[in-house]
Design a protein around this motif. Structure first.
Motif, short mmCIF file in Angstrom:
data_model
loop_
_atom_site.label_atom_id
_atom_site.label_comp_id
_atom_site.label_asym_id
_atom_site.label_seq_id
_atom_site.Cartn_x
_atom_site.Cartn_y
_atom_site.Cartn_z
N ARG A 211 51.06 -108.08 -43.96
CA ARG A 211 52.15 -108.93 -44.48
C ARG A 211 52.10 -109.00 -46.00
NH1 ARG A 211 53.26 -113.49 -41.29
NH2 ARG A 211 54.43 -114.30 -43.05
N GLY A 212 50.90 -109.10 -46.56
CA GLY A 212 50.77 -109.14 -48.02
C GLY A 212 51.26 -107.85 -48.64
N ARG A 213 50.89 -106.73 -48.02
CA ARG A 213 51.35 -105.44 -48.57
C ARG A 213 52.86 -105.34 -48.52
NH1 ARG A 213 47.39 -103.30 -44.98
NH2 ARG A 213 45.38 -103.09 -46.05
N GLU A 214 53.45 -105.76 -47.38
CA GLU A 214 54.92 -105.69 -47.26
C GLU A 214 55.59 -106.50 -48.37
OE1 GLU A 214 55.13 -105.29 -42.40
OE2 GLU A 214 55.80 -107.15 -43.35
N ALA A 215 55.05 -107.70 -48.61
CA ALA A 215 55.65 -108.57 -49.64
C ALA A 215 55.53 -107.94 -51.02
CB ALA A 215 54.98 -109.94 -49.60
N ALA A 216 54.37 -107.34 -51.29
CA ALA A 216 54.17 -106.72 -52.61
C ALA A 216 55.10 -105.52 -52.79
CB ALA A 216 52.71 -106.29 -52.77
N ILE A 217 55.24 -104.73 -51.74
CA ILE A 217 56.11 -103.54 -51.85
C ILE A 217 57.56 -103.98 -52.05
CG2 ILE A 217 57.04 -101.58 -50.54
CD1 ILE A 217 54.19 -101.33 -49.28
N ALA A 218 57.99 -105.01 -51.31
CA ALA A 218 59.37 -105.50 -51.47
C ALA A 218 59.59 -105.96 -52.91
CB ALA A 218 59.65 -106.63 -50.49
N ALA A 219 58.61 -106.69 -53.46
CA ALA A 219 58.74 -107.17 -54.85
C ALA A 219 58.76 -106.00 -55.83
CB ALA A 219 57.59 -108.14 -55.18
N ALA A 220 57.93 -105.00 -55.59
CA ALA A 220 57.87 -103.84 -56.50
C ALA A 220 59.19 -103.06 -56.44
CB ALA A 220 56.70 -102.95 -56.12
N GLU A 221 59.73 -102.92 -55.25
CA GLU A 221 60.98 -102.15 -55.12
C GLU A 221 62.16 -102.86 -55.80
OE1 GLU A 221 61.46 -101.31 -50.97
OE2 GLU A 221 60.20 -99.52 -51.12
N ARG A 222 62.09 -104.19 -55.91
CA ARG A 222 63.17 -104.91 -56.61
C ARG A 222 63.22 -104.48 -58.08
NH1 ARG A 222 62.09 -109.25 -53.07
NH2 ARG A 222 60.63 -110.25 -54.50
N VAL A 223 62.06 -104.12 -58.64
CA VAL A 223 62.02 -103.62 -60.02
C VAL A 223 62.28 -102.10 -60.00
CG1 VAL A 223 60.64 -103.44 -62.12
CG2 VAL A 223 60.34 -105.42 -60.60
N GLY A 224 61.57 -101.41 -59.12
CA GLY A 224 61.77 -99.96 -58.95
C GLY A 224 61.20 -99.14 -60.08
N GLY A 225 61.59 -97.87 -60.14
CA GLY A 225 61.13 -96.98 -61.21
C GLY A 225 59.77 -96.38 -60.92
N ARG A 226 58.92 -96.37 -61.96
CA ARG A 226 57.60 -95.73 -61.85
C ARG A 226 56.55 -96.82 -61.60
NH1 ARG A 226 54.01 -92.74 -66.25
NH2 ARG A 226 53.04 -91.16 -64.92
N ILE A 227 55.84 -96.66 -60.51
CA ILE A 227 54.93 -97.72 -60.04
C ILE A 227 53.50 -97.21 -60.02
CG2 ILE A 227 54.34 -99.19 -58.05
CD1 ILE A 227 57.33 -99.10 -57.27
N LEU A 228 52.59 -98.00 -60.59
CA LEU A 228 51.16 -97.68 -60.50
C LEU A 228 50.53 -98.59 -59.46
CD1 LEU A 228 48.54 -96.31 -61.56
CD2 LEU A 228 48.34 -98.21 -63.19
N GLU A 229 49.91 -97.99 -58.43
CA GLU A 229 49.10 -98.79 -57.48
C GLU A 229 47.65 -98.67 -57.90
OE1 GLU A 229 48.45 -99.52 -53.59
OE2 GLU A 229 50.54 -99.77 -53.01
N VAL A 230 47.10 -99.78 -58.31
CA VAL A 230 45.69 -99.82 -58.71
C VAL A 230 44.87 -100.22 -57.48
CG1 VAL A 230 44.02 -100.99 -60.19
CG2 VAL A 230 46.30 -100.46 -61.07
N GLY A 231 43.76 -99.52 -57.26
CA GLY A 231 42.98 -99.78 -56.04
C GLY A 231 43.80 -99.37 -54.83
#
Ligand SMILES: C[S@@+](CC[C@H](N)C(=O)[O-])C[C@H]1O[C@@H](n2cnc3c(N)ncnc32)[C@H](O)[C@@H]1O
Length: 234
Positions: free
Chosen positions: A35-55
């Motif tokens: 659930r945490g991952r889903e929420a983070a991905i949804a938030a990241a996609e609202r910004v979009g573009g180039r995304i760095l996943e750390v860890g």
């Protein structure tokens, strides 16, 4: 009781711990953190573009991002990253630009490289969390967001005591049980151009939070007041 000292976890311990976790990580931590991952991905996609996943770990999140997003992943554990690379191949993720063995505290990317920096279940495993957040802010473009899912320690009560007692044992697993939200809030206060925009409680048991910081300077820079759930402070 005070916060843990900065060097309470060291990189060798963390790297070895996650190299050992790699073969079973998805089985043990796949569903529980979903659930945490889903929420983070949804938030990241609202910004979009180039995304760095750390860890980025075993790359468990990577197939779940929109293929419109360009993804880069780093991790300190080579064994975790090997799993991530297998996943990229298995799912044909041609939106993944690259995966690198790299320390979150010393990112080899130029300033202002990413629209979003995502770190799920990572900051509390970093030996120097505030220095690591400084690096996130450095590589983030103006107008971008840092999106964390993080364990947040209790401020008081039985859970606080238990977390304090468990800390020496869980350190060997590469974790911290004690990590107050105040550390995040203080970091944002002292970091020029960065503000806290959201804190939202996440399962399991609301012991985790989705935390979003915005970096000032984007074209669309009028932001609403922070949405910080007081219930998450338990
Ligand atoms: C709890 S796992 C989370 C993995 C993944 N983000 C997820 O959602 O399941 C923490 C990850 O952070 C990585 N990590 C810990 N400290 C790090 C550091 N200083 N630099 C880069 N990666 C780090 C670990 O190797 C591990 O893969």
């Amino acid at each position: 009781m005070t916060n843990l000292a900065h060097a309470d976890l060291d990189k060798t311990t963390v790297t070895k711990a996650y190299d050992r976790w790699a073969p079973v990580y998805d089985l043990v931590f796949g569903a529980v953190f979903e659930r945490g991952r889903e929420a983070a991905i949804a938030a990241a996609e609202r910004v979009g573009g180039r995304i760095l996943e750390v860890g980025v770990g075993t790359g468990i999140s990577l197939p779940h991002y929109s293929r419109e997003c360009r993804l880069c992943g780093i991790d300190i554990s080579e064994q975790m990253l090997r799993k991530a690379q297998d996943r990229v191949t298995e799912f044909g993720l041609n939106n993944v630009e690259g995966l690198w063995v790299m320390d979150a505290e010393h990112l080899s990317f130029p300033d202002d490289s990413f629209d979003v920096v995502v770190a799920q279940y990572v900051i509390t495993t970093a030996p120097n969390p505030e220095a690591t957040l400084d690096e996130f802010a450095r590589v983030l473009k103006p107008g971008g967001e840092i999106i964390l899912v993080s364990r947040v320690g209790a401020e008081a009560g039985v859970r606080r005591t238990l977390e304090h007692l468990l800390q020496p044992a869980v350190r060997k697993l590469g974790w911290r049980t004690e990590f107050s939200f105040a550390r995040y809030a203080r970091w944002a206060e002292r970091t020029n151009g960065v503000s806290l925009v959201e804190r939202r409680a996440m399962p399991p048991l609301g012991h985790f939070s989705l935390i979003r910081f915005a970096k000032a300077g984007g074209a669309d820079d009028v932001r609403p007041s922070p949405s910080v759930e007081s219930s998450a402070a338990a």
